[in-house]
Design a protein around this motif. Structure first.
Motif, PDB file in Angstrom:
ATOM      1  N   PHE B 100      -9.569  -4.936   3.511  1.00  0.00           N
ATOM      2  CA  PHE B 100      -9.654  -4.727   2.068  1.00  0.00           C
ATOM      3  C   PHE B 100      -9.065  -3.361   1.697  1.00  0.00           C
ATOM      4  CE2 PHE B 100     -11.273  -5.398  -2.130  1.00  0.00           C
ATOM      5  CZ  PHE B 100     -11.710  -4.164  -2.589  1.00  0.00           C
ATOM      6  N   GLY B 101      -9.483  -2.345   2.441  1.00  0.00           N
ATOM      7  CA  GLY B 101      -8.976  -0.993   2.202  1.00  0.00           C
ATOM      8  C   GLY B 101      -7.461  -0.933   2.342  1.00  0.00           C
ATOM      9  N   ALA B 102      -6.938  -1.587   3.366  1.00  0.00           N
ATOM     10  CA  ALA B 102      -5.493  -1.578   3.617  1.00  0.00           C
ATOM     11  C   ALA B 102      -4.739  -2.280   2.492  1.00  0.00           C
ATOM     12  CB  ALA B 102      -5.190  -2.231   4.954  1.00  0.00           C
ATOM     13  N   GLU B 103      -5.268  -3.420   2.052  1.00  0.00           N
ATOM     14  CA  GLU B 103      -4.585  -4.207   1.005  1.00  0.00           C
ATOM     15  C   GLU B 103      -4.555  -3.495  -0.330  1.00  0.00           C
ATOM     16  OE1 GLU B 103      -6.613  -7.933   0.771  1.00  0.00           O
ATOM     17  OE2 GLU B 103      -5.693  -8.644   2.644  1.00  0.00           O
ATOM     18  N   LYS B 104      -5.559  -2.642  -0.557  1.00  0.00           N
ATOM     19  CA  LYS B 104      -5.654  -1.974  -1.854  1.00  0.00           C
ATOM     20  C   LYS B 104      -4.854  -0.673  -1.903  1.00  0.00           C
ATOM     21  CE  LYS B 104      -8.124  -5.158  -3.612  1.00  0.00           C
ATOM     22  NZ  LYS B 104      -7.507  -6.076  -4.578  1.00  0.00           N
ATOM     23  N   GLY B 105      -4.144  -0.370  -0.827  1.00  0.00           N
ATOM     24  CA  GLY B 105      -3.290   0.820  -0.788  1.00  0.00           C
ATOM     25  C   GLY B 105      -2.385   0.944  -2.009  1.00  0.00           C
ATOM     26  N   PRO B 106      -1.631  -0.116  -2.354  1.00  0.00           N
ATOM     27  CA  PRO B 106      -0.737  -0.040  -3.519  1.00  0.00           C
ATOM     28  C   PRO B 106      -1.444   0.309  -4.823  1.00  0.00           C
ATOM     29  CG  PRO B 106      -0.202  -1.963  -2.208  1.00  0.00           C
ATOM     30  CD  PRO B 106      -1.433  -1.364  -1.596  1.00  0.00           C
ATOM     31  N   THR B 107      -2.708  -0.096  -4.976  1.00  0.00           N
ATOM     32  CA  THR B 107      -3.474   0.241  -6.191  1.00  0.00           C
ATOM     33  C   THR B 107      -3.577   1.759  -6.321  1.00  0.00           C
ATOM     34  OG1 THR B 107      -4.780  -1.762  -5.904  1.00  0.00           O
ATOM     35  CG2 THR B 107      -5.652  -0.117  -7.423  1.00  0.00           C
ATOM     36  N   GLY B 109      -1.662   3.870  -4.690  1.00  0.00           N
ATOM     37  CA  GLY B 109      -0.286   4.354  -4.751  1.00  0.00           C
ATOM     38  C   GLY B 109       0.203   4.405  -6.185  1.00  0.00           C
ATOM     39  N   SER B 110      -0.149   3.370  -6.949  1.00  0.00           N
ATOM     40  CA  SER B 110       0.240   3.329  -8.369  1.00  0.00           C
ATOM     41  C   SER B 110      -0.374   4.482  -9.139  1.00  0.00           C
ATOM     42  CB  SER B 110      -0.210   2.025  -9.023  1.00  0.00           C
ATOM     43  OG  SER B 110       0.415   0.938  -8.410  1.00  0.00           O
ATOM     44  N   LEU B 111      -1.630   4.796  -8.826  1.00  0.00           N
ATOM     45  CA  LEU B 111      -2.292   5.911  -9.493  1.00  0.00           C
ATOM     46  C   LEU B 111      -1.610   7.228  -9.115  1.00  0.00           C
ATOM     47  CD1 LEU B 111      -4.651   7.011 -11.208  1.00  0.00           C
ATOM     48  CD2 LEU B 111      -6.006   7.147  -9.112  1.00  0.00           C
ATOM     49  N   PHE B 112      -1.292   7.363  -7.838  1.00  0.00           N
ATOM     50  CA  PHE B 112      -0.688   8.581  -7.308  1.00  0.00           C
ATOM     51  C   PHE B 112       0.641   8.905  -7.995  1.00  0.00           C
ATOM     52  CE2 PHE B 112       0.290  11.937  -4.612  1.00  0.00           C
ATOM     53  CZ  PHE B 112       1.396  11.722  -3.797  1.00  0.00           C
ATOM     54  N   THR B 113       1.444   7.871  -8.272  1.00  0.00           N
ATOM     55  CA  THR B 113       2.761   8.120  -8.847  1.00  0.00           C
ATOM     56  C   THR B 113       2.795   7.917 -10.367  1.00  0.00           C
ATOM     57  OG1 THR B 113       3.432   5.834  -8.419  1.00  0.00           O
ATOM     58  CG2 THR B 113       3.968   7.469  -6.723  1.00  0.00           C
ATOM     59  N   SER B 114       1.620   7.728 -10.967  1.00  0.00           N
ATOM     60  CA  SER B 114       1.599   7.477 -12.413  1.00  0.00           C
ATOM     61  C   SER B 114       1.674   8.779 -13.208  1.00  0.00           C
ATOM     62  CB  SER B 114       0.320   6.727 -12.794  1.00  0.00           C
ATOM     63  OG  SER B 114      -0.799   7.568 -12.585  1.00  0.00           O
ATOM     64  N   THR B 115       2.221   8.635 -14.417  1.00  0.00           N
ATOM     65  CA  THR B 115       2.229   9.776 -15.334  1.00  0.00           C
ATOM     66  C   THR B 115       1.368   9.417 -16.540  1.00  0.00           C
ATOM     67  OG1 THR B 115       4.304   8.872 -16.192  1.00  0.00           O
ATOM     68  CG2 THR B 115       4.466  10.741 -14.691  1.00  0.00           C
ATOM     69  N   ALA B 116       0.935  10.436 -17.248  1.00  0.00           N
ATOM     70  CA  ALA B 116      -0.029  10.252 -18.352  1.00  0.00           C
ATOM     71  C   ALA B 116       0.442   9.198 -19.342  1.00  0.00           C
ATOM     72  CB  ALA B 116      -0.256  11.564 -19.064  1.00  0.00           C
ATOM     73  N   GLY B 117      -0.508   8.372 -19.773  1.00  0.00           N
ATOM     74  CA  GLY B 117      -0.190   7.308 -20.722  1.00  0.00           C
ATOM     75  C   GLY B 117      -0.824   6.013 -20.291  1.00  0.00           C
ATOM     76  N   GLU B 118      -0.310   4.916 -20.886  1.00  0.00           N
ATOM     77  CA  GLU B 118      -0.885   3.586 -20.647  1.00  0.00           C
ATOM     78  C   GLU B 118      -0.857   3.204 -19.176  1.00  0.00           C
ATOM     79  OE1 GLU B 118       0.406   0.901 -24.030  1.00  0.00           O
ATOM     80  OE2 GLU B 118       0.231  -0.534 -22.370  1.00  0.00           O
ATOM     81  N   GLU B 119       0.267   3.532 -18.519  1.00  0.00           N
ATOM     82  CA  GLU B 119       0.460   3.181 -17.108  1.00  0.00           C
ATOM     83  C   GLU B 119      -0.650   3.823 -16.263  1.00  0.00           C
ATOM     84  OE1 GLU B 119       3.674   5.286 -15.397  1.00  0.00           O
ATOM     85  OE2 GLU B 119       3.403   4.391 -13.418  1.00  0.00           O
ATOM     86  N   GLN B 120      -0.924   5.104 -16.551  1.00  0.00           N
ATOM     87  CA  GLN B 120      -1.908   5.833 -15.763  1.00  0.00           C
ATOM     88  C   GLN B 120      -3.320   5.343 -16.064  1.00  0.00           C
ATOM     89  OE1 GLN B 120      -2.814  10.292 -16.074  1.00  0.00           O
ATOM     90  NE2 GLN B 120      -1.522  10.118 -14.276  1.00  0.00           N
ATOM     91  N   LYS B 122      -4.215   2.377 -16.892  1.00  0.00           N
ATOM     92  CA  LYS B 122      -4.406   1.095 -16.189  1.00  0.00           C
ATOM     93  C   LYS B 122      -4.581   1.348 -14.693  1.00  0.00           C
ATOM     94  CE  LYS B 122      -2.828  -3.571 -15.397  1.00  0.00           C
ATOM     95  NZ  LYS B 122      -2.974  -3.540 -13.933  1.00  0.00           N
ATOM     96  N   ALA B 123      -3.763   2.250 -14.134  1.00  0.00           N
ATOM     97  CA  ALA B 123      -3.852   2.552 -12.700  1.00  0.00           C
ATOM     98  C   ALA B 123      -5.231   3.105 -12.349  1.00  0.00           C
ATOM     99  CB  ALA B 123      -2.757   3.527 -12.302  1.00  0.00           C
ATOM    100  N   ALA B 124      -5.752   3.976 -13.222  1.00  0.00           N
ATOM    101  CA  ALA B 124      -7.077   4.572 -12.982  1.00  0.00           C
ATOM    102  C   ALA B 124      -8.163   3.513 -13.063  1.00  0.00           C
ATOM    103  CB  ALA B 124      -7.345   5.680 -13.988  1.00  0.00           C
ATOM    104  N   LYS B 125      -8.007   2.617 -14.037  1.00  0.00           N
ATOM    105  CA  LYS B 125      -8.990   1.537 -14.220  1.00  0.00           C
ATOM    106  C   LYS B 125      -9.004   0.631 -12.985  1.00  0.00           C
ATOM    107  CE  LYS B 125     -10.024  -2.151 -17.604  1.00  0.00           C
ATOM    108  NZ  LYS B 125      -9.383  -3.339 -16.977  1.00  0.00           N
ATOM    109  N   ASP B 126      -7.801   0.260 -12.494  1.00  0.00           N
ATOM    110  CA  ASP B 126      -7.695  -0.604 -11.307  1.00  0.00           C
ATOM    111  C   ASP B 126      -8.303   0.079 -10.086  1.00  0.00           C
ATOM    112  OD1 ASP B 126      -4.382  -1.977 -12.134  1.00  0.00           O
ATOM    113  OD2 ASP B 126      -6.404  -2.491 -12.832  1.00  0.00           O
ATOM    114  N   ALA B 127      -8.019   1.378  -9.931  1.00  0.00           N
ATOM    115  CA  ALA B 127      -8.534   2.128  -8.780  1.00  0.00           C
ATOM    116  C   ALA B 127     -10.062   2.198  -8.828  1.00  0.00           C
ATOM    117  CB  ALA B 127      -7.936   3.527  -8.741  1.00  0.00           C
TER     118      ALA B 127
END
Lengths: 245, 222
Positions: B100-107, B109-120, B122-127
């Protein structure tokens, strides 16, 4: 209750490669089980209870306890039923190599094949090229790991089960896609291995008819292509509406 | 003395760190080889021709790649201080959470490379959703994922106790807090206090600088 204690139930669906692998393993180990067909468009309360995290099949229930994720279920089957043939090799180094290649087949090749099936045009061409490259890698890997031959025609292990579940239906894929998937000349080891596995009575027993699998794969391909078309149409529409573009 | 054990790793990688933690927890002596990923060595190319990635474990000269495969090998080869339960069902459960931990890596990863705004957002919510599942269903009321002591699940998720804090600092969003994820927050503290972990973590400042440059490169490549 004694009946519950050793009862084995497999929750799955009929045409899924993931469910098939668990069935194959149970049959190889001679473990009697009950098969519960799940409706994935209307998931049962029982499935949601057994797999609350992923809500997916297959789920193996043994002694009323659920085990999820097909590769984990296979390891469990090998460890919980100690009698009979082992699915993983005895030697710990070879065992590690088998785990490595199972991970490669699952993460690299299965994903690559899914991409080939679900795309067309240039995207698909690129995906096909990558798939063939991965077949080369796997072919070499198997040659190095098993210099004395892969499958002996009898003793089925973990890696045989995965090879069979992922590559076994290659003729179905070839028919739907109109391309060669496993090339006998370029990948002779994989080709003869998969052919031998497909000949096993156990495999024939759990494999649905060819036409049925073709229909399922064609439906999946059509659905994926339509989804892609839909995304594309949405993108165009947005672009047309945005006059500053 | 054991047949030589070597670890080919990279100092900021949580993947190579988990291998080190496992070996240290079991008291297995090893030689560490730091890999320069911008100029990969012959040893790495030969030991991991498929992925050309670290970590690689070499035991008596024989290479094993992929950290999850390496950890299972270490557990089987050196059974002292076991890092997986004995009972089959509990082992399956542990493997489930590692996967589970391994599969959620991209989640993450998305937060790590996100910039402020809607994208971030959503990434924070998913994480946060993933972290909640880990806390409620993985950890439960246990001190560690392994129960009273750490096991392979703790090692596999160990990046959340050190590397994730760098991500939080870089995106300026704190997710693992005592108010929102009390048990996971406590786990982070407890995990970092385990001697083997405490003594084998990359320097926070150096790691932060390294992750900052990776983040900037990823963002500019988008």
């Amino acid at each position: 209750m004694e009946e519950e204690h050793n009862k084995v139930t497999l929750h799955g669906v009929l045409n899924s490669t993931f469910t098939k692998r668990v069935e194959f393993a149970l049959k190889v180990k001679g473990i009697p089980y009950e098969f519960v067909v799940e409706n994935l468009t209307n998931k049962s309360p029982l499935l949601l209870k057994y797999n609350p995290v992923h809500k997916k099949v297959p789920v193996l229930v043994h002694n009323a306890k659920p085990i999820c994720e097909s590769l984990i279920i296979l390891e469990y089957i090998d460890e919980a039923w100690k009698n009979g043939a082992k699915l993983l090799p005895k030697d710990s180094y070879i065992r590690a190599q088998v785990r490595f290649w199972i991970s490669y087949i699952q993460q690299q090749m299965f994903e690559a094949m899914t991409l080939v099936v679900s795309t067309d045009g240039e995207t698909q061409e690129k995906a096909i090229k990558e798939l063939y490259e991965k077949f080369e890698v796997l072919e070499k890997g198997m040659k190095d790991l098993f210099p004395n031959g892969t499958f002996d025609g009898k003793n089925v292990g973990f890696l045989d089960i995965i090879m069979c579940s992922v590559f076994g239906p290659y003729k179905v894929q070839e028919q739907v896609l109109g391309i060669k998937v496993i090339d006998q000349e370029r990948n002779p080891i994989i080709f003869s291995w998969v052919t031998a596995l497909n000949e096993l009575p156990l495999v024939k027993e759990i494999t649905p008819p060819h036409e049925e699998l073709v229909a399922v794969l064609q439906t999946f391909r059509n659905f994926s292509l339509n989804l892609a078309m839909l995304d594309h149409l949405i993108a165009i529409k947005v672009c047309v509406l945005c006059s500053s573009c | 003395m054991e047949e030589g054990v070597k670890v080919v790793g990279f100092w900021p990688s949580p993947y190579s760190q988990k291998v080190i933690w496992a070996l240290k927890q079991k008291g297995v002596a090893y030689d560490y080889i730091e890999e320069d990923l911008s100029n990969k060595s012959q040893l790495l190319m030969k030991s991991n021709p498929v992925y050309k990635k670290i970590p690689v474990l070499l035991h008596g000269g024989k290479p094993i790649a992929e950290s999850s495969v390496i950890l299972e090998y270490i557990e089987e080869t050196w059974p002292q201080n076991p890092l997986l339960p004995k009972e089959a069902y509990e082992r399956a459960s542990a493997r489930f959470w590692i996967q589970f931990g391994a599969e959620k890596g991209p989640t993450f990863g998305s937060l790590f490379t996100s910039t402020a705004g809607e994208e971030q957002d959503k990434a924070a919510k998913d994480a946060l959703e993933v972290l909640k599942i880990l806390e409620e269903q993985g950890l439960g009321n246990n001190k560690f994922f392994g129960g009273d002591s750490i096991n392979l699940v703790d090692l596999a998720l160990g990046w959340l106790a050190h590397w994730f804090q760098c991500i939080e600092e870089l995106v300026e969003i704190k997710l693992i807090e005592p108010t929102t994820l009390p048990r996971l927050h406590a786990w982070v503290e407890n995990f970092n206090q385990v001697p083997v972990i405490h003594e084998n973590l990359p320097d926070k400042k150096r790691l932060l600088a390294h992750m900052k440059s990776i983040r900037e490169m990823s963002i500019s490549a988008k």
